[in-house]
Write a protein that holds these residues in place. Structure first.
Motif, PDB file in Angstrom:
ATOM      1  N   GLY A  52      -0.718 -10.594   9.243  1.00 23.12           N
ATOM      2  CA  GLY A  52      -1.536 -11.674   8.681  1.00 23.12           C
ATOM      3  C   GLY A  52      -2.255 -11.250   7.422  1.00 23.12           C
ATOM      4  N   ARG A  53      -3.427 -11.838   7.242  1.00 22.42           N
ATOM      5  CA  ARG A  53      -4.152 -11.735   5.973  1.00 22.42           C
ATOM      6  C   ARG A  53      -4.360 -10.335   5.429  1.00 22.42           C
ATOM      7  N   ILE A  54      -4.702  -9.372   6.312  1.00 20.52           N
ATOM      8  CA  ILE A  54      -5.085  -8.057   5.781  1.00 20.52           C
ATOM      9  C   ILE A  54      -3.903  -7.101   5.635  1.00 20.52           C
TER      10      ILE A  54
ATOM     11  N   SER B 299     -15.170 -21.372  19.035  1.00 17.81           N
ATOM     12  CA  SER B 299     -14.908 -20.115  18.325  1.00 17.81           C
ATOM     13  C   SER B 299     -13.713 -19.383  18.914  1.00 17.81           C
ATOM     14  N   LYS B 300     -13.122 -18.533  18.048  1.00 19.04           N
ATOM     15  CA  LYS B 300     -12.108 -17.586  18.526  1.00 19.04           C
ATOM     16  C   LYS B 300     -12.805 -16.372  19.132  1.00 19.04           C
ATOM     17  N   TYR B 301     -14.135 -16.310  18.960  1.00 28.90           N
ATOM     18  CA  TYR B 301     -14.914 -15.137  19.371  1.00 28.90           C
ATOM     19  C   TYR B 301     -15.968 -15.535  20.403  1.00 28.90           C
TER      20      TYR B 301
ATOM     21  N   ASN C  26      -8.049 -20.864  19.653  1.00 31.88           N
ATOM     22  CA  ASN C  26      -7.204 -19.756  19.176  1.00 31.88           C
ATOM     23  C   ASN C  26      -6.941 -19.789  17.683  1.00 31.88           C
ATOM     24  N   GLY C  27      -7.485 -20.755  16.992  1.00 32.28           N
ATOM     25  CA  GLY C  27      -7.286 -20.842  15.545  1.00 32.28           C
ATOM     26  C   GLY C  27      -7.630 -22.232  15.066  1.00 32.28           C
ATOM     27  N   SER C  28      -7.615 -22.431  13.737  1.00 37.81           N
ATOM     28  CA  SER C  28      -7.991 -23.716  13.133  1.00 37.81           C
ATOM     29  C   SER C  28      -9.258 -24.273  13.786  1.00 37.81           C
ATOM     30  N   VAL C  29     -10.217 -23.409  13.942  1.00 39.42           N
ATOM     31  CA  VAL C  29     -11.456 -23.729  14.663  1.00 39.42           C
ATOM     32  C   VAL C  29     -12.238 -24.837  13.960  1.00 39.42           C
ATOM     33  N   GLU C  30     -12.013 -24.945  12.641  1.00 33.69           N
ATOM     34  CA  GLU C  30     -12.727 -25.950  11.848  1.00 33.69           C
ATOM     35  C   GLU C  30     -12.464 -27.376  12.345  1.00 33.69           C
ATOM     36  N   LEU C  31     -11.403 -27.533  13.121  1.00 35.00           N
ATOM     37  CA  LEU C  31     -11.100 -28.862  13.666  1.00 35.00           C
ATOM     38  C   LEU C  31     -12.122 -29.316  14.695  1.00 35.00           C
TER      39      LEU C  31
ATOM     40  N   VAL D 136     -18.274 -20.935  15.208  1.00 36.87           N
ATOM     41  CA  VAL D 136     -18.508 -19.573  14.712  1.00 36.87           C
ATOM     42  C   VAL D 136     -17.153 -19.080  14.262  1.00 36.87           C
ATOM     43  N   ASP D 137     -17.037 -18.763  12.953  1.00 37.87           N
ATOM     44  CA  ASP D 137     -15.724 -18.369  12.435  1.00 37.87           C
ATOM     45  C   ASP D 137     -15.885 -17.514  11.180  1.00 37.87           C
ATOM     46  N   LEU D 138     -14.761 -16.976  10.725  1.00 31.84           N
ATOM     47  CA  LEU D 138     -14.761 -16.181   9.505  1.00 31.84           C
ATOM     48  C   LEU D 138     -14.678 -17.079   8.287  1.00 31.84           C
ATOM     49  N   VAL D 139     -15.374 -16.670   7.236  1.00 26.63           N
ATOM     50  CA  VAL D 139     -15.248 -17.343   5.948  1.00 26.63           C
ATOM     51  C   VAL D 139     -14.870 -16.291   4.921  1.00 26.63           C
ATOM     52  N   SER D 140     -13.812 -16.580   4.175  1.00 23.54           N
ATOM     53  CA  SER D 140     -13.408 -15.652   3.120  1.00 23.54           C
ATOM     54  C   SER D 140     -13.651 -16.330   1.772  1.00 23.54           C
ATOM     55  N   SER D 141     -12.731 -17.179   1.337  1.00 25.52           N
ATOM     56  CA  SER D 141     -12.941 -17.881   0.061  1.00 25.52           C
ATOM     57  C   SER D 141     -13.868 -19.087   0.227  1.00 25.52           C
ATOM     58  N   GLY D 142     -13.991 -19.589   1.434  1.00 20.95           N
ATOM     59  CA  GLY D 142     -14.795 -20.798   1.689  1.00 20.95           C
ATOM     60  C   GLY D 142     -13.976 -22.077   1.585  1.00 20.95           C
ATOM     61  N   GLN D 143     -12.702 -21.925   1.236  1.00 17.42           N
ATOM     62  CA  GLN D 143     -11.852 -23.110   1.008  1.00 17.42           C
ATOM     63  C   GLN D 143     -11.684 -23.954   2.279  1.00 17.42           C
ATOM     64  N   THR D 144     -11.493 -23.286   3.410  1.00 19.15           N
ATOM     65  CA  THR D 144     -11.250 -24.043   4.653  1.00 19.15           C
ATOM     66  C   THR D 144     -12.484 -24.873   5.013  1.00 19.15           C
ATOM     67  N   LEU D 145     -13.674 -24.275   4.869  1.00 19.56           N
ATOM     68  CA  LEU D 145     -14.900 -25.043   5.142  1.00 19.56           C
ATOM     69  C   LEU D 145     -14.983 -26.233   4.181  1.00 19.56           C
TER      70      LEU D 145
HETATM   71  C1  PRP Z   1      -9.284 -17.689   8.951  1.00 15.91           C
HETATM   72  C2  PRP Z   1     -10.626 -18.167   9.478  1.00 15.91           C
HETATM   73  C3  PRP Z   1     -10.824 -19.454   8.733  1.00 15.91           C
HETATM   74  C4  PRP Z   1     -10.177 -19.176   7.387  1.00 15.91           C
HETATM   75  C5  PRP Z   1     -11.219 -18.823   6.362  1.00 15.91           C
HETATM   76  O1  PRP Z   1      -8.281 -18.325   9.649  1.00 15.91           O
HETATM   77  O2  PRP Z   1     -10.592 -18.317  10.880  1.00 15.91           O
HETATM   78  O3  PRP Z   1     -10.201 -20.522   9.373  1.00 15.91           O
HETATM   79  O4  PRP Z   1      -9.297 -18.061   7.587  1.00 15.91           O
HETATM   80  O5  PRP Z   1     -10.648 -18.506   5.142  1.00 15.91           O
HETATM   81  P1  PRP Z   1     -11.147 -19.180   3.769  1.00 15.91           P
HETATM   82  O6  PRP Z   1     -12.635 -19.100   3.756  1.00 15.91           O
HETATM   83  O7  PRP Z   1     -10.508 -18.333   2.696  1.00 15.91           O
HETATM   84  O8  PRP Z   1     -10.636 -20.585   3.754  1.00 15.91           O
HETATM   85  P2  PRP Z   1      -6.753 -17.965   9.462  1.00 15.91           P
HETATM   86  O9  PRP Z   1      -6.217 -18.560   8.216  1.00 15.91           O
HETATM   87  O10 PRP Z   1      -6.586 -16.495   9.574  1.00 15.91           O
HETATM   88  O11 PRP Z   1      -6.032 -18.697  10.633  1.00 15.91           O
HETATM   89  P3  PRP Z   1      -6.525 -19.337  12.003  1.00 15.91           P
HETATM   90  O12 PRP Z   1      -7.469 -20.452  11.686  1.00 15.91           O
HETATM   91  O13 PRP Z   1      -5.287 -19.821  12.649  1.00 15.91           O
HETATM   92  O14 PRP Z   1      -7.195 -18.239  12.783  1.00 15.91           O
END
Ligand code: PRP
Length: 209
Positions: A15-17, A118-120, A141-146, A157-166
């Motif tokens: 995956g990502r890393i 959350s996935k966590y 298990n994923g797409s938690v933003e739904l 509760v989820d990871l944010v990297s670029s913030g695009q998904t939020l």
């Molecule tokens: C991760 C994380 C967020 C997203 C954040 O999910 O859980 O949904 O990336 O990234 P962003 O801030 O750059 O948009 P991932 O794409 O790994 O897949 P998943 O939702 O299926 O866990």
């Protein structure tokens, strides 16, 4: 090379890393050509280098390492915090920068933390407990933003990297829990048995971080 004591089995998170991990390993003198393609193979053995690469799901990497199916693992701190296994955490690799946050709908005027998706789940429970706030946690298990968008949960509760998904899902960060980076972990027995090789790799990685 004595395979029993010196062969290194390294579990990498798919995956990502993965791309950044491969770059770092190559910078540390480990050739990863086999891992770079888009193949579906899950384990690559390089006899010449005395290395095998195990490609696993991030959440499973600590398990491979803890049970000794891999000597080393490369995995996010988020996963280590959630799984809490028995291994040595050797190095912060300074890659895979992101943060773990509580997020919710942008336009909501009243915040509600009764149900969190959350996935966590363990990490989420600990965080809210430490704040003295009672919550119900829904494990996804994923797409938690739904979850807030479908009224499955109030917040996530989820990871944010670029913030695009939020952003694209009309959600905002409400609280930052912690910053996250990728770590190198080692099986405790392997660390004793293959110490010279592991220490040398760690030194090379430190040099290339
Ligand atoms: C991760 C994380 C967020 C997203 C954040 O999910 O859980 O949904 O990336 O990234 P962003 O801030 O750059 O948009 P991932 O794409 O790994 O897949 P998943 O939702 O299926 O866990």
């Amino acid at each position: 090379m004595n395979e029993c004591t010196e062969f290194l089995r390294i579990a990498l998170s798919k995956g990502r890393i993965l791309e950044e991990t491969v770059e770092l390993l190559e910078g540390s003198g480990i050739k990863c050509q086999q891992v770079k393609g888009n193949g579906r193979k899950l384990i690559y053995t390089d006899e010449k280098q005395g290395v095998s690469f195990i490609l696993g799901k991030p959440m499973d990497i600590p398990t491979y390492v803890e049970y000794g199916a891999a000597d080393l693992g490369v995995v996010g701190k988020d996963v280590l915090m959630e799984t809490e296994g028995e291994y040595y955490e050797l190095l912060d690799l300074n890659i895979g920068y992101c943060k773990l946050v509580v997020a919710g709908e942008k336009d909501k005027t009243e915040r509600d933390y009764r149900t969190i998706a959350s996935k966590y789940p363990k990490l989420t429970e600990k965080y809210f407990e430490s704040m003295g706030r009672q919550t119900n946690i829904v494990k996804l298990n994923g797409s938690v933003e739904l979850a807030p968008l479908t009224n499955l949960a109030d917040s996530i509760v989820d990871l944010v990297s670029s913030g695009q998904t939020l952003r694209e899902n009309n959600l905002v960060e409400l609280e930052k829990i912690t910053d996250i980076t990728t770590r190198l972990i080692a099986n405790k027995g392997s660390y004793q048995l293959k110490q010279a090789r592991i220490v040398s790799l760690v030194e090379n990685m430190q040099g290339s971080i």
